[in-house]
Write an enzyme that holds these catalytic residues in place. Structure first.
Site, PDB file in Angstrom:
ATOM      1  N   PHE A 275      15.342 105.478 -86.980  1.00 19.10           N
ATOM      2  CA  PHE A 275      16.583 104.739 -87.254  1.00 19.10           C
ATOM      3  C   PHE A 275      16.557 103.321 -86.714  1.00 19.10           C
ATOM      4  O   PHE A 275      17.319 102.466 -87.145  1.00 19.10           O
ATOM      5  CB  PHE A 275      17.793 105.496 -86.652  1.00 19.10           C
ATOM      6  CG  PHE A 275      17.978 105.281 -85.163  1.00 19.10           C
ATOM      7  CD1 PHE A 275      18.651 104.156 -84.683  1.00 19.10           C
ATOM      8  CD2 PHE A 275      17.478 106.174 -84.228  1.00 19.10           C
ATOM      9  CE1 PHE A 275      18.817 103.942 -83.315  1.00 19.10           C
ATOM     10  CE2 PHE A 275      17.635 105.975 -82.863  1.00 19.10           C
ATOM     11  CZ  PHE A 275      18.309 104.842 -82.413  1.00 19.10           C
TER      12      PHE A 275
ATOM     13  N   LYS B  55      10.526 108.177 -96.699  1.00 23.10           N
ATOM     14  CA  LYS B  55      11.662 109.006 -96.266  1.00 23.10           C
ATOM     15  C   LYS B  55      12.215 108.310 -95.030  1.00 23.10           C
ATOM     16  O   LYS B  55      11.712 108.464 -93.919  1.00 23.10           O
ATOM     17  CB  LYS B  55      11.175 110.424 -95.930  1.00 23.10           C
ATOM     18  CG  LYS B  55      12.233 111.511 -95.989  1.00 23.10           C
ATOM     19  CD  LYS B  55      13.423 111.308 -95.090  1.00 23.10           C
ATOM     20  CE  LYS B  55      13.179 111.591 -93.634  1.00 23.10           C
ATOM     21  NZ  LYS B  55      14.345 111.214 -92.774  1.00 23.10           N
TER      22      LYS B  55
ATOM     23  N   GLU C  17      17.872 109.321 -91.719  1.00 26.89           N
ATOM     24  CA  GLU C  17      19.179 109.653 -92.313  1.00 26.89           C
ATOM     25  C   GLU C  17      20.307 108.925 -91.588  1.00 26.89           C
ATOM     26  O   GLU C  17      21.438 108.896 -92.053  1.00 26.89           O
ATOM     27  CB  GLU C  17      19.403 111.170 -92.305  1.00 26.89           C
ATOM     28  CG  GLU C  17      19.384 111.847 -90.939  1.00 26.89           C
ATOM     29  CD  GLU C  17      17.966 112.195 -90.459  1.00 26.89           C
ATOM     30  OE1 GLU C  17      17.034 111.385 -90.626  1.00 26.89           O
ATOM     31  OE2 GLU C  17      17.804 113.302 -89.890  1.00 26.89           O
TER      32      GLU C  17
ATOM     33  N   SER D  86      10.305 109.818 -82.469  1.00 28.01           N
ATOM     34  CA  SER D  86      10.226 110.285 -81.080  1.00 28.01           C
ATOM     35  C   SER D  86       8.945 111.108 -80.857  1.00 28.01           C
ATOM     36  O   SER D  86       8.379 111.660 -81.812  1.00 28.01           O
ATOM     37  CB  SER D  86      11.448 111.147 -80.765  1.00 28.01           C
ATOM     38  OG  SER D  86      11.493 112.233 -81.664  1.00 28.01           O
TER      39      SER D  86
ATOM     40  N   CYS E 118      11.126 100.943 -79.139  1.00 27.59           N
ATOM     41  CA  CYS E 118       9.949 101.568 -78.547  1.00 27.59           C
ATOM     42  C   CYS E 118       9.199 100.559 -77.683  1.00 27.59           C
ATOM     43  O   CYS E 118       8.275 100.928 -76.979  1.00 27.59           O
ATOM     44  CB  CYS E 118       9.031 102.118 -79.629  1.00 27.59           C
ATOM     45  SG  CYS E 118       8.273 100.810 -80.600  1.00 27.59           S
TER      46      CYS E 118
ATOM     47  N   GLU F  34      11.992 108.573 -71.540  1.00 29.98           N
ATOM     48  CA  GLU F  34      12.501 107.522 -72.428  1.00 29.98           C
ATOM     49  C   GLU F  34      14.022 107.619 -72.479  1.00 29.98           C
ATOM     50  O   GLU F  34      14.571 108.668 -72.830  1.00 29.98           O
ATOM     51  CB  GLU F  34      11.928 107.682 -73.841  1.00 29.98           C
ATOM     52  CG  GLU F  34      12.407 106.587 -74.779  1.00 29.98           C
ATOM     53  CD  GLU F  34      11.754 106.656 -76.167  1.00 29.98           C
ATOM     54  OE1 GLU F  34      11.635 107.748 -76.735  1.00 29.98           O
ATOM     55  OE2 GLU F  34      11.370 105.577 -76.675  1.00 29.98           O
TER      56      GLU F  34
HETATM   57  P1  NAD Z   1      13.296 110.919 -84.592  1.00 31.89           P
HETATM   58  O1  NAD Z   1      11.993 111.456 -84.156  1.00 31.89           O
HETATM   59  O2  NAD Z   1      14.519 111.682 -84.278  1.00 31.89           O
HETATM   60  O3  NAD Z   1      13.311 110.737 -86.201  1.00 31.89           O
HETATM   61  C1  NAD Z   1      12.310 109.997 -86.864  1.00 31.89           C
HETATM   62  C2  NAD Z   1      12.176 110.514 -88.295  1.00 31.89           C
HETATM   63  O4  NAD Z   1      11.743 111.870 -88.263  1.00 31.89           O
HETATM   64  C3  NAD Z   1      13.469 110.496 -89.103  1.00 31.89           C
HETATM   65  O5  NAD Z   1      13.172 110.074 -90.416  1.00 31.89           O
HETATM   66  C4  NAD Z   1      13.933 111.959 -89.079  1.00 31.89           C
HETATM   67  O6  NAD Z   1      14.613 112.326 -90.263  1.00 31.89           O
HETATM   68  C5  NAD Z   1      12.618 112.719 -88.979  1.00 31.89           C
HETATM   69  N1  NAD Z   1      12.728 113.954 -88.189  1.00 31.89           N
HETATM   70  C6  NAD Z   1      13.523 114.183 -87.114  1.00 31.89           C
HETATM   71  N2  NAD Z   1      13.294 115.412 -86.609  1.00 31.89           N
HETATM   72  C7  NAD Z   1      12.328 115.976 -87.383  1.00 31.89           C
HETATM   73  C8  NAD Z   1      11.660 117.238 -87.377  1.00 31.89           C
HETATM   74  N3  NAD Z   1      11.943 118.160 -86.472  1.00 31.89           N
HETATM   75  N4  NAD Z   1      10.723 117.473 -88.318  1.00 31.89           N
HETATM   76  C9  NAD Z   1      10.424 116.541 -89.251  1.00 31.89           C
HETATM   77  N5  NAD Z   1      11.025 115.323 -89.303  1.00 31.89           N
HETATM   78  C10 NAD Z   1      11.970 115.041 -88.394  1.00 31.89           C
HETATM   79  O7  NAD Z   1      13.373 109.426 -84.018  1.00 31.89           O
HETATM   80  P2  NAD Z   1      14.596 108.400 -84.063  1.00 31.89           P
HETATM   81  O8  NAD Z   1      15.653 108.856 -83.125  1.00 31.89           O
HETATM   82  O9  NAD Z   1      14.981 108.099 -85.468  1.00 31.89           O
HETATM   83  O10 NAD Z   1      13.881 107.082 -83.492  1.00 31.89           O
HETATM   84  C11 NAD Z   1      13.766 106.789 -82.132  1.00 31.89           C
HETATM   85  C12 NAD Z   1      12.418 107.179 -81.577  1.00 31.89           C
HETATM   86  O11 NAD Z   1      11.380 106.540 -82.312  1.00 31.89           O
HETATM   87  C13 NAD Z   1      12.231 106.734 -80.131  1.00 31.89           C
HETATM   88  O12 NAD Z   1      11.586 107.758 -79.416  1.00 31.89           O
HETATM   89  C14 NAD Z   1      11.333 105.509 -80.253  1.00 31.89           C
HETATM   90  O13 NAD Z   1      10.560 105.207 -79.111  1.00 31.89           O
HETATM   91  C15 NAD Z   1      10.477 105.892 -81.411  1.00 31.89           C
HETATM   92  N6  NAD Z   1       9.870 104.726 -82.039  1.00 31.89           N
HETATM   93  C16 NAD Z   1       8.536 104.529 -81.867  1.00 31.89           C
HETATM   94  C17 NAD Z   1       7.935 103.402 -82.398  1.00 31.89           C
HETATM   95  C18 NAD Z   1       6.465 103.154 -82.202  1.00 31.89           C
HETATM   96  O14 NAD Z   1       5.948 102.242 -82.818  1.00 31.89           O
HETATM   97  N7  NAD Z   1       5.783 103.915 -81.367  1.00 31.89           N
HETATM   98  C19 NAD Z   1       8.701 102.485 -83.140  1.00 31.89           C
HETATM   99  C20 NAD Z   1      10.055 102.739 -83.309  1.00 31.89           C
HETATM  100  C21 NAD Z   1      10.640 103.863 -82.753  1.00 31.89           C
END
Ligand code: NAD
Length: 492
Positions: free
Chosen positions: A156, A180, A183, A233, A288, A389
């Protein structure tokens, strides 16, 4: 109060086969984090929706991969121009669904556009290698070939930039591509895809499917998806990595972070404080690359704490659409509560909360997900607030004996996304570059964000895979390097 956006979407839609379609399953509301109110909805795509999109993508790939590379990059040039033209509109929409400030949204889009520009260099990026006389009378050539349908699943927090770490490279290399998006922030993706449509990609080459966990599982289980690019994450990145690998797919999965700043007594302390606070609190800490553990040499610790406190107190919390705002709301009420729990944990662990943003209020926005910046001093490296984090506007200052001790502290972290050193010493800078276990390192810069023509690093629990996003790494991820060995009897 901020101005209302004239042009809002009510319902996020999929873009499949050159058409806009409603996802089959019910989804959720899209909230404005500044008001706490829903202003749109997003449906979730079923396994059948995913199957339709993949089938169309697979068919489109058959034609697209045979187009001359020079032709394949033309829609990217058009896309870049459209992104430039629609930048303000995109930025405003992004702020409305994400909460960050307008300046941060514009900055993010700029970094996204940079990736489109870089991918326009695909005719050069795709070149692999050729050796004449590799063996007697034999020449060998490596050729990078597209593989088929790739998908990206994105978080997000950078909805305008992260899809562009992948999309332009995948398609310029000759693959078809499905996004994808999160959401929680689906409308920025929808706007990006309106521009994709206008840019003139053939139908089915670039597609958008909205959804959540089930949608991602359908992508991971589909036989015709060659590979997945994931950003999110750490627990989800690990799961995606395992499932994709179990299903025989290529995978690159970027995870969460706990980034450190090390401040040497030789640094320009005012500059270091300004950059450290900016880096920790930008996008309300939902980055991140947020540097929220600050290891400071004891000899300058007290002075640095005062500078950080003064810099933090200059921040303005508010609606990201108000130009004066420097810190916007957090994405949801649940996430705000999660960050507040970390602040409470820090207090209970015995760290000293010298800036306490918990009581902040923003005029006109009683239901926004606001939390003012919080600064802890006297944090120790083993505290929860120094190891997990937080993803909020919270910064912890840890006293350390010297730069080497700071590097040791950061290397104990499970994460390895980014780190910064502020120093006036070349020797310390070299030691840091050599010893620090993180994928993106910066010296005298708060945020270690590589330009698009370098890959975006990440190690340990911050990255699962071997080829990263952006630049040559992602080109290699989206192509197979076939080796040709050629001999012509009779040739000298
Ligand atoms: P998230 O992991 O909750 O969701 C990321 C994506 O995965 C979304 O599209 C979501 O729909 C999908 N998703 C969520 N749970 C899932 C599951 N169980 N199975 C399959 N798909 C699933 O992350 P978020 O809250 O949207 O973003 C924040 C996180 O992203 C933080 O931990 C941040 O550090 C990380 N991030 C990392 C980088 C990087 O380059 N390393 C960059 C940006 C954000």
């Amino acid at each position: 109060m901020a101005s209302e956006t004239a042009n809002l979407y009510d319902e996020a839609r999929n873009y499949v086969g050159g058409e806009w379609r409603a996802p089959s399953a019910d989804g959720q509301d899209v909230l404005n984090p500044a008001t706490g109110e829903p202003f749109a909805t997003v449906g979730f795509s079923s396994a059948e929706d995913v199957d339709d999109a993949v089938g169309i993508a697979r068919e489109a790939f058959g034609t697209w991969r045979n187009r001359p590379i020079e032709e394949r990059i033309q829609p990217l040039f058009a896309f870049k121009e459209l992104l430039e033209q629609h930048q303000d509109e995109l930025a405003e929409l992004l702020v409305r669904e994400h909460g960050k400030t307008l300046g941060e949204a514009r900055g993010e889009l700029r970094r996204g556009i940079e990736n489109v520009e870089t991918a326009c260099g695909m005719p050069t990026l795709m070149q692999a290698g050729h050796v004449e006389n590799a063996a007697p009378g034999i020449d060998e050539t490596a050729v990078r070939k597209p593989l088929g349908v790739f998908a990206a699943v994105t978080p997000f927090n950078f909805p305008g930039m992260i899809p562009l770490w992948f999309l332009p490279y995948a398609v310029a290399a000759g693959n078809s591509f499905i996004l994808k998006p999160s959401e929680q922030t689906p409308l920025t993706a929808q706007k990006l895809f309106e521009l994709v449509e206008e840019a003139g990609f053939p139908d089915g080459v670039v597609q958008l499917v909205h959804g959540s966990v089930d949608t991602v599982d359908a992508i991971l289980e589909h036989d015709d998806v060659e590979g997945i690019s994931f950003v999110g994450s750490t627990p989800v990145a690990r799961t995606i990595y395992e499932k994709a690998a179990a299903n025989g797919k290529r995978v690159q999965a970027q995870g969460g972070a706990k980034n450190h700043v090390i401040v040497s007594e030789t640094a320009d302390l005012e500059f270091a404080a300004e950059k450290t606070v900016g880096s920790a609190l930008a996008c309300s800490g939902e980055r991140c690359l947020a540097n929220d553990v600050v290891a400071v040499e004891e000899s300058v610790y007290e002075e640095f704490v005062d500078l950080v406190v003064a810099e933090t107190e200059r921040q303005v919390v508010g609606n990201g659409l108000d130009e004066a705002t420097t810190i916007g709301p957090l994405i949801t009420a649940e996430h705000e509560q999660r960050v507040r729990n970390y602040v409470e944990t820090g207090v209970q662990e015995g760290a000293d909360l010298v800036v306490d943003g918990r009581d902040v209020t923003v005029d006109g926005y009683p239901d926004g997900h606001f939390l003012g910046p919080c600064v802890f001093r006297d944090v120790t490296a083993d505290m929860v607030i120094a190891t997990e984090e937080i993803f909020g506007p919270v910064l912890g200052l840890v006293p350390v004996a010297d730069v080497a001790a700071g590097i040791e502290t950061m290397n104990r972290s499970d994460y390895g996304n980014a780190a910064s050193l502020f120093t006036g010493s070349g020797a310390e800078a070299r030691q840091f570059r050599h010893d620090a276990e993180a994928g993106n390192l910066a010296v005298n810069a708060g945020t270690a964000a590589p330009m698009a023509f370098f890959h975006f690093g990440g190690r340990k629990d911050s990255f699962f895979g071997d080829l990263h996003a952006q630049a040559e790494d992602v080109v290699r991820f989206y192509t197979d390097e076939t080796v040709y060995i050629e001999r012509w009897p009779g040739a000298e």
